[in-house]
Scaffold this motif. Sequence first.
Motif, PDB file in Angstrom:
ATOM      1  N   ASN A 106     -40.821 -29.453  51.196  1.00  0.00           N
ATOM      2  CA  ASN A 106     -41.656 -28.282  51.402  1.00  0.00           C
ATOM      3  C   ASN A 106     -41.836 -27.979  52.885  1.00  0.00           C
ATOM      4  OD1 ASN A 106     -42.996 -26.171  50.104  1.00  0.00           O
ATOM      5  ND2 ASN A 106     -44.992 -27.146  50.292  1.00  0.00           N
ATOM      6  N   ALA A 107     -40.748 -28.086  53.637  1.00  0.00           N
ATOM      7  CA  ALA A 107     -40.801 -27.790  55.074  1.00  0.00           C
ATOM      8  C   ALA A 107     -41.213 -26.342  55.320  1.00  0.00           C
ATOM      9  CB  ALA A 107     -39.439 -28.063  55.707  1.00  0.00           C
ATOM     10  N   PHE A 108     -40.763 -25.447  54.449  1.00  0.00           N
ATOM     11  CA  PHE A 108     -41.142 -24.037  54.507  1.00  0.00           C
ATOM     12  C   PHE A 108     -41.769 -23.669  53.167  1.00  0.00           C
ATOM     13  CE2 PHE A 108     -38.090 -24.451  57.856  1.00  0.00           C
ATOM     14  CZ  PHE A 108     -38.431 -23.501  58.810  1.00  0.00           C
ATOM     15  N   PRO A 109     -43.099 -23.784  53.054  1.00  0.00           N
ATOM     16  CA  PRO A 109     -43.769 -23.509  51.770  1.00  0.00           C
ATOM     17  C   PRO A 109     -43.511 -22.089  51.287  1.00  0.00           C
ATOM     18  CG  PRO A 109     -45.255 -24.631  53.295  1.00  0.00           C
ATOM     19  CD  PRO A 109     -44.034 -24.245  54.086  1.00  0.00           C
ATOM     20  N   ASP A 110     -43.305 -21.967  49.984  1.00  0.00           N
ATOM     21  CA  ASP A 110     -43.082 -20.652  49.349  1.00  0.00           C
ATOM     22  C   ASP A 110     -41.929 -19.898  50.010  1.00  0.00           C
ATOM     23  OD1 ASP A 110     -45.376 -21.076  47.660  1.00  0.00           O
ATOM     24  OD2 ASP A 110     -46.643 -20.495  49.351  1.00  0.00           O
ATOM     25  N   PHE A 111     -40.888 -20.627  50.359  1.00  0.00           N
ATOM     26  CA  PHE A 111     -39.774 -20.008  51.073  1.00  0.00           C
ATOM     27  C   PHE A 111     -39.031 -19.016  50.184  1.00  0.00           C
ATOM     28  CE2 PHE A 111     -35.376 -19.867  52.651  1.00  0.00           C
ATOM     29  CZ  PHE A 111     -35.616 -19.522  53.973  1.00  0.00           C
ATOM     30  N   VAL A 112     -38.731 -17.851  50.769  1.00  0.00           N
ATOM     31  CA  VAL A 112     -37.936 -16.824  50.096  1.00  0.00           C
ATOM     32  C   VAL A 112     -36.675 -16.602  50.917  1.00  0.00           C
ATOM     33  CG1 VAL A 112     -37.838 -14.433  49.324  1.00  0.00           C
ATOM     34  CG2 VAL A 112     -39.986 -15.723  49.128  1.00  0.00           C
ATOM     35  N   SER A 113     -35.528 -16.719  50.292  1.00  0.00           N
ATOM     36  CA  SER A 113     -34.268 -16.585  51.009  1.00  0.00           C
ATOM     37  C   SER A 113     -34.132 -15.207  51.639  1.00  0.00           C
ATOM     38  CB  SER A 113     -33.086 -16.843  50.070  1.00  0.00           C
ATOM     39  OG  SER A 113     -31.865 -16.680  50.762  1.00  0.00           O
ATOM     40  N   PRO A 114     -33.714 -15.134  52.899  1.00  0.00           N
ATOM     41  CA  PRO A 114     -33.530 -13.843  53.548  1.00  0.00           C
ATOM     42  C   PRO A 114     -32.258 -13.123  53.128  1.00  0.00           C
ATOM     43  CG  PRO A 114     -32.927 -15.593  55.047  1.00  0.00           C
ATOM     44  CD  PRO A 114     -33.469 -16.256  53.816  1.00  0.00           C
ATOM     45  N   ILE A 115     -31.424 -13.779  52.320  1.00  0.00           N
ATOM     46  CA  ILE A 115     -30.162 -13.174  51.902  1.00  0.00           C
ATOM     47  C   ILE A 115     -29.765 -13.751  50.542  1.00  0.00           C
ATOM     48  CG2 ILE A 115     -28.760 -14.910  53.103  1.00  0.00           C
ATOM     49  CD1 ILE A 115     -26.730 -12.682  53.718  1.00  0.00           C
ATOM     50  N   SER A 116     -29.191 -12.918  49.703  1.00  0.00           N
ATOM     51  CA  SER A 116     -28.735 -13.361  48.389  1.00  0.00           C
ATOM     52  C   SER A 116     -27.263 -13.749  48.454  1.00  0.00           C
ATOM     53  CB  SER A 116     -28.928 -12.246  47.360  1.00  0.00           C
ATOM     54  OG  SER A 116     -28.066 -11.151  47.654  1.00  0.00           O
ATOM     55  N   GLY A 117     -26.800 -14.394  47.406  1.00  0.00           N
ATOM     56  CA  GLY A 117     -25.392 -14.750  47.344  1.00  0.00           C
ATOM     57  C   GLY A 117     -24.499 -13.527  47.342  1.00  0.00           C
ATOM     58  N   GLU A 118     -24.933 -12.467  46.667  1.00  0.00           N
ATOM     59  CA  GLU A 118     -24.152 -11.228  46.628  1.00  0.00           C
ATOM     60  C   GLU A 118     -24.052 -10.597  48.020  1.00  0.00           C
ATOM     61  OE1 GLU A 118     -26.587 -12.027  44.618  1.00  0.00           O
ATOM     62  OE2 GLU A 118     -25.593 -12.234  42.665  1.00  0.00           O
TER      63      GLU A 118
END
Length: 384
Positions: free
Chosen positions: A30-42
Amino acid sequence: MVNPLTHLGEMPVADFLRDYWQQKPLLIRNAFPDFVSPISGEELAGMALEEAVESRLVLEQGDEGPWQLRNGPFTEEEFLALPRTHWTLLVQAVDQWLSEVAVLKKYFRFIPDWRLDDVMISYAADKGSVGPHFDYYDVFLLQAEGKRLWHQGQKADETTPRLEGTPLNILSEFEAQNSWLLEPGDMLYLPPQFSHWGIAEGACTTISIGFRAPSASTILEDLAAELAHGLPQHLRYSDPGIAPTSTPAEIDAESVARLQQQLGAWLQQPQNIAQWFGAVMTEAKYPDTVALDAGEAEDWREQLAQGAELVLNPASRCAFCREPQTLFVDGESFSAPLPFAERFCESHSIASGDVEAFPELAQTGGVIDQLVSQGTLIYPPEDY
């Protein structure tokens, strides 16, 4: 403004640098809590279609054999033809194209900026990996989407056996000493030469923040050329006071020791070394990317007067030196007041106040004009 991390999980950064940096791996839950990826695989696959973006595909069982490597750019048809499992897409320097990714670098400014390389992002199909391998640099592996099982093995070097028949640096022998399943927000730190193997459990995205470490051979080769260029011709090998020799064909130990002493003296050029080091460590990884924006902000004086600002190109690098006072940008050195160099290297921006405080930098053909003309200074992107 994003601030550098003060803790890695519950560990103070100072403790991490003392006990782990370049010494041993560390898992940070949990180094970055509630982390949301800035980019998707697509979106990552979309970047890999572009000529200017460096990308690779690794297939564990390709049509040309095991651990096949393909280099981009790719086509949509190539992606559609991929198997359902056991492949990985890697895209280099995503931070140079997306500000949402570039901002991640600011968290790691407890390490000097000039040590940071780039932010690579990989997308893996289920069971996808790039095989057991090792690197010669430090890396933080931040899980962005999905899950990846990381195995950490023995330390390795150039003598460690490799798998033949593939251009990839795959180890032929690997025994896991530690294994961790990472989920979004978890991060794994790996020092140089620790072998590792990450395997996707379902589709996943991993962000790699890597740090540069030039090899000794590269440093010595480049530095020798730099110092030799500046040394006067009268500095030569000399041997006053030598004793008569009874073996004139011999290169004796005393001569070798004398040469070593003279080499040491020739290397004692602190200003030259500082100038060389600053230039080398700020060279852009992809100079052509910087050049794409050359001259974009030619009307910068008028724009700054109206409240706009100039920012450092995401593909550029900068640093400063106190002695001698120098600003280094994209491998070039510039004479600039220390207060300006410090502020610019910290903020990566120039506003009207800087021009007012240091008018000599705004002269025609001055530092700002030069940085604009080579693409180093640009107007902020819309999502900056």
